[in-house]
Design a protein around this motif. Structure first.
Motif, PDB file in Angstrom:
ATOM      1  N   TYR A  60       0.833  -1.209   0.000  1.00 42.10           N
ATOM      2  CA  TYR A  60       0.000   0.000   0.000  1.00 42.10           C
ATOM      3  C   TYR A  60       0.865   1.255   0.000  1.00 42.10           C
ATOM      4  CZ  TYR A  60      -3.007   3.682   1.959  1.00 42.10           C
ATOM      5  OH  TYR A  60      -3.662   4.866   2.191  1.00 42.10           O
ATOM      6  N   ASP A  61       1.876   1.289   0.842  1.00 38.42           N
ATOM      7  CA  ASP A  61       2.737   2.479   0.931  1.00 38.42           C
ATOM      8  C   ASP A  61       3.507   2.709  -0.364  1.00 38.42           C
ATOM      9  OD1 ASP A  61       1.969   3.127   3.515  1.00 38.42           O
ATOM     10  OD2 ASP A  61       3.500   1.853   4.428  1.00 38.42           O
ATOM     11  N   ASP A  62       3.982   1.621  -0.982  1.00 39.55           N
ATOM     12  CA  ASP A  62       4.705   1.769  -2.248  1.00 39.55           C
ATOM     13  C   ASP A  62       3.786   2.328  -3.331  1.00 39.55           C
ATOM     14  OD1 ASP A  62       6.934   0.796  -1.052  1.00 39.55           O
ATOM     15  OD2 ASP A  62       6.825  -1.203  -1.949  1.00 39.55           O
ATOM     16  N   TYR A  63       2.578   1.775  -3.403  1.00 36.56           N
ATOM     17  CA  TYR A  63       1.648   2.212  -4.454  1.00 36.56           C
ATOM     18  C   TYR A  63       1.293   3.683  -4.300  1.00 36.56           C
ATOM     19  CZ  TYR A  63      -2.370   2.270  -7.589  1.00 36.56           C
ATOM     20  OH  TYR A  63      -3.250   2.582  -8.607  1.00 36.56           O
ATOM     21  N   ARG A  64       1.185   4.152  -3.071  1.00 35.18           N
ATOM     22  CA  ARG A  64       0.844   5.556  -2.830  1.00 35.18           C
ATOM     23  C   ARG A  64       1.916   6.504  -3.341  1.00 35.18           C
ATOM     24  NH1 ARG A  64       0.315   6.949   2.839  1.00 35.18           N
ATOM     25  NH2 ARG A  64      -0.559   8.896   2.077  1.00 35.18           N
ATOM     26  N   GLN A  65       3.131   5.990  -3.543  1.00 33.93           N
ATOM     27  CA  GLN A  65       4.221   6.838  -4.007  1.00 33.93           C
ATOM     28  C   GLN A  65       4.287   6.933  -5.534  1.00 33.93           C
ATOM     29  OE1 GLN A  65       5.793   8.697  -1.827  1.00 33.93           O
ATOM     30  NE2 GLN A  65       4.562   7.675  -0.240  1.00 33.93           N
ATOM     31  N   ILE A  66       3.341   6.280  -6.216  1.00 31.62           N
ATOM     32  CA  ILE A  66       3.248   6.426  -7.669  1.00 31.62           C
ATOM     33  C   ILE A  66       2.148   7.437  -7.952  1.00 31.62           C
ATOM     34  CG2 ILE A  66       2.901   5.250  -9.871  1.00 31.62           C
ATOM     35  CD1 ILE A  66       3.493   2.612  -8.468  1.00 31.62           C
ATOM     36  N   ARG A  67       2.529   8.553  -8.505  1.00 32.90           N
ATOM     37  CA  ARG A  67       1.562   9.635  -8.732  1.00 32.90           C
ATOM     38  C   ARG A  67       1.627  10.095 -10.185  1.00 32.90           C
ATOM     39  NH1 ARG A  67       3.870  10.754  -3.663  1.00 32.90           N
ATOM     40  NH2 ARG A  67       2.362  10.864  -1.951  1.00 32.90           N
ATOM     41  N   PHE A  68       0.446  10.323 -10.727  1.00 43.63           N
ATOM     42  CA  PHE A  68       0.411  10.884 -12.078  1.00 43.63           C
ATOM     43  C   PHE A  68       0.950  12.310 -12.034  1.00 43.63           C
ATOM     44  CE2 PHE A  68      -1.416  12.931 -15.776  1.00 43.63           C
ATOM     45  CZ  PHE A  68      -1.263  11.961 -16.759  1.00 43.63           C
ATOM     46  N   ASN A  69       1.762  12.658 -13.014  1.00 47.40           N
ATOM     47  CA  ASN A  69       2.328  14.000 -13.108  1.00 47.40           C
ATOM     48  C   ASN A  69       1.272  14.934 -13.706  1.00 47.40           C
ATOM     49  OD1 ASN A  69       3.724  16.341 -13.604  1.00 47.40           O
ATOM     50  ND2 ASN A  69       5.349  15.385 -14.827  1.00 47.40           N
ATOM     51  N   PRO A  70       0.725  15.880 -12.932  1.00 43.79           N
ATOM     52  CA  PRO A  70      -0.339  16.744 -13.458  1.00 43.79           C
ATOM     53  C   PRO A  70       0.093  17.561 -14.670  1.00 43.79           C
ATOM     54  CG  PRO A  70       0.407  17.490 -11.291  1.00 43.79           C
ATOM     55  CD  PRO A  70       1.043  16.167 -11.524  1.00 43.79           C
ATOM     56  N   ASP A  71       1.396  17.792 -14.829  1.00 42.70           N
ATOM     57  CA  ASP A  71       1.851  18.509 -16.022  1.00 42.70           C
ATOM     58  C   ASP A  71       1.649  17.679 -17.293  1.00 42.70           C
ATOM     59  OD1 ASP A  71       2.630  20.656 -14.493  1.00 42.70           O
ATOM     60  OD2 ASP A  71       4.701  19.961 -14.272  1.00 42.70           O
ATOM     61  N   ARG A  72       1.412  16.378 -17.119  1.00 43.43           N
ATOM     62  CA  ARG A  72       1.191  15.494 -18.259  1.00 43.43           C
ATOM     63  C   ARG A  72      -0.291  15.232 -18.498  1.00 43.43           C
ATOM     64  NH1 ARG A  72       5.285  13.597 -21.589  1.00 43.43           N
ATOM     65  NH2 ARG A  72       4.291  11.526 -21.589  1.00 43.43           N
ATOM     66  N   ALA A  73      -1.175  15.934 -17.791  1.00 47.33           N
ATOM     67  CA  ALA A  73      -2.612  15.708 -17.951  1.00 47.33           C
ATOM     68  C   ALA A  73      -3.020  15.901 -19.399  1.00 47.33           C
ATOM     69  CB  ALA A  73      -3.397  16.646 -17.038  1.00 47.33           C
ATOM     70  N   TYR A  74      -3.775  14.973 -19.904  1.00 49.48           N
ATOM     71  CA  TYR A  74      -4.184  15.023 -21.302  1.00 49.48           C
ATOM     72  C   TYR A  74      -5.221  16.131 -21.518  1.00 49.48           C
ATOM     73  CZ  TYR A  74      -1.648  10.693 -21.875  1.00 49.48           C
ATOM     74  OH  TYR A  74      -0.644   9.744 -21.922  1.00 49.48           O
ATOM     75  N   TRP A  75      -4.989  16.957 -22.538  1.00 54.74           N
ATOM     76  CA  TRP A  75      -5.870  18.029 -23.003  1.00 54.74           C
ATOM     77  C   TRP A  75      -5.894  19.240 -22.074  1.00 54.74           C
ATOM     78  CZ3 TRP A  75      -9.728  13.535 -22.930  1.00 54.74           C
ATOM     79  CH2 TRP A  75      -9.442  12.651 -23.977  1.00 54.74           C
TER      80      TRP A  75
END
Length: 509
Positions: A60-75
């Motif tokens: 759970y802790d490892d997965y929480r450290q994977i975050r989508f980069n908001p600068d890469r948000a589509y559109w």
């Protein structure tokens, strides 16, 4: 966003139906419907286990450290809408396929580690081969609270779950595409959205359209969502279902929530908070134009309640208590959890709303489910069309103008100070009504209490005005071993001025 493609396969099946590289909106939806039907006509195949082992073993802790980069948000620079993605791994072991529909062009959205930040414990994943990891789901953003920030307003993640929030709301209850055989002897089946098609919005768009392909051992289905964010974010949903097997219980438009404790619980846990819940009641607007309120509870055993109806006007799980002082929680913000309403856009016919209440030790478990079950079963080889709207809200549906239940409490009816009080084993209930037409009724009006019980006796029923406005219904039930299914409402000149309060009291509760 990737190039065009000329054919897509049905999940892990052979390519039975191909979609042209360029198609209009209805052609794409019709393609998904055809794929759903083809899936249902073939034996069920579970999704292939394609996730890399490094992601399967994430904590759970490892997965929480994977975050989508908001600068890469589509559109994000082309439309007020933008899309961010969820990484597969941890609980999300089955990636979903995501496609983009842009002016009739259909193309897959490929997985890329460049879209994500792998922080702290998750940084070792950058050294792994994540080919084939795919996406677990996605979230949609739009500026609903201010013009200069794109708020998250919808998320599709896990099985057929999705969540919606509107202005100044925070996530609480969840919605699902379907519920199958909930609390049945067969065991519950969780259908899942296996593939999505996201329509690229333009700079003038005020609604977001997406399609989803559902599959499960019992059925397959094609869904179209038109989601409009705002003060009350709403989704218009069309679906066509195809049964592969007989479905014993098909739960339509299911809402899943949490009720740990609140006013209805005379014995509270050792907690500084007076209430903890995402929803506090089930509201039903029947086909006969009756409004029914059922307070939610955290029972000692699983409870299933059915509300028979014909052509219902709507139902929803509501969070009526909006005052922070009734929760005192600065982290969970239960006072900002939305209510959610379901409104059929086509006649649903005869059936019932079903409410399931499951014991939970704390707030970490969803223990409340409500959905519609049609009287006509869905058997193997049959299809069914659904068309309804669901939306979030902070108050009541606009058409609800009657007085509303704002408080349900009960306790021992013993007379204070009397050791041998004759009422010591009786249970006393109070139900307080506020709002709606009650605001126009003065305390001197001859308001009457209409109360009944399907089993058991009702003692000392009475109704009195409240000092702060509104009215209180009060009654007792005797000490016995009989469950009491009680209904009450307020009348003035023989006309209802309040919704109908309905509650089942179990002596062993």
């Amino acid at each position: 966003m990737g190039g065009r493609f000329t054919a897509r396969c049905i999940l892990s099946l052979s390519c039975l139906i191909a979609l042209p590289a360029t198609a209009n909106d209805d052609e794409v939806f019709n393609h998904v419907i055809e794929r759903a039907q083809a899936l249902a006509d073939a034996p069920y195949q579970a999704p292939e286990e394609s996730l890399p082992s490094a992601l399967k073993e994430l904590s759970y802790d490892d997965y929480r450290q994977i975050r989508f980069n908001p600068d890469r948000a589509y559109w994000r620079d082309e439309s007020p809408f933008s899309v961010q993605l969820f990484h597969s791994g941890f609980l999300f072991q089955t990636p979903v396929n995501i496609n983009i529909v842009d002016s009739g062009d259909v193309s897959p959205l490929p997985f890329s580690t460049d879209d994500f930040n792998y922080d702290h414990q998750a940084s070792h994943l950058l050294e792994e081969d994540l080919t084939g990891s795919g996406h677990a789901g996605f979230r949609l953003h739009y500026p609903i609270n201010s013009d200069d920030y794109a708020d998250e307003f919808a998320v599709f993640l896990g099985a057929s779950y999705f969540r919606l929030i509107g202005r100044d709301q925070t996530y609480g209850l969840s919605t699902r595409g379907l519920a199958i055989d909930t609390v049945s002897s067969k065991g519950e089946e969780f259908p899942a959205f296996r593939e999505f098609w996201l329509y690229k919005p333009d700079e003038e768009s005020s609604a977001f359209t997406l399609l989803a392909l559902m599959d499960s051992p019992s059925l397959s289905g094609a869904y179209r969502f038109i989601i409009q964010p705002g003060e009350n974010t709403q989704a218009e949903i069309e679906a066509t279902l195809f049964a592969r097997e007989d479905v014993e219980k098909l739960g339509v438009a299911p809402l899943t929530s949490m009720f740990a404790f609140g006013d209805i619980n005379p014995e509270l846990p050792d907690d500084f908070r007076p209430q903890v819940h995402d929803s506090d009641g089930l509201l039903i607007h029947t086909g006969a134009d009756e409004w029914i309120w059922r307070p939610l509870d955290n029972p000692s055993a699983v409870r299933v309640s059915t509300f028979l109806d014909n052509a219902p006007s709507g139902f929803g799980l509501m969070q009526r208590e909006r005052d922070f002082s009734r929760y005192l929680d600065l982290e969970a913000h239960y006072h900002r959890r939305p209510s959610q309403w379901v409104e059929p856009l086509e006649n649903w016919g005869a059936g019932h709303v079903e409410l399931v209440e499951i014991p939970t030790p704390d707030e970490t478990h969803d223990n409340i489910v409500a959905y519609w079950v049609a009287e006509d079963a869905l058997n193997a080889g049959e299809s069914r069309r659904l068309h309804y709207r669901t939306y979030t809200l902070n108050t009541q549906p606009d058409e609800h103008a009657l007085g509303q239940v704002m408080r349900t409490r009960h306790g021992n009816a013993a007379v204070p100070g009397q050791e041998d009080s004759s009422s010591a084993n009786q249970r006393q209930f109070i139900v307080d009504f506020h709002g709606g037409v009650l605001e126009e009724i003065s305390p001197d009006q001859p308001v009457e209490l209409d109360i009944s019980s399907l089993s058991g006796e009702i003692l000392l029923p009475q109704v009195t005005p409240l000092p702060e406005g509104g009215w209180r219904a009060r009654f007792r039930i005797p000490a016995d071993s009989t469950p009491h299914d009680i209904r009450l409402r307020l009348l003035l000149n023989d006309e209802p001025i309040s919704e109908t309060w309905n509650y089942v009291w179990y002596p062993d509760a």
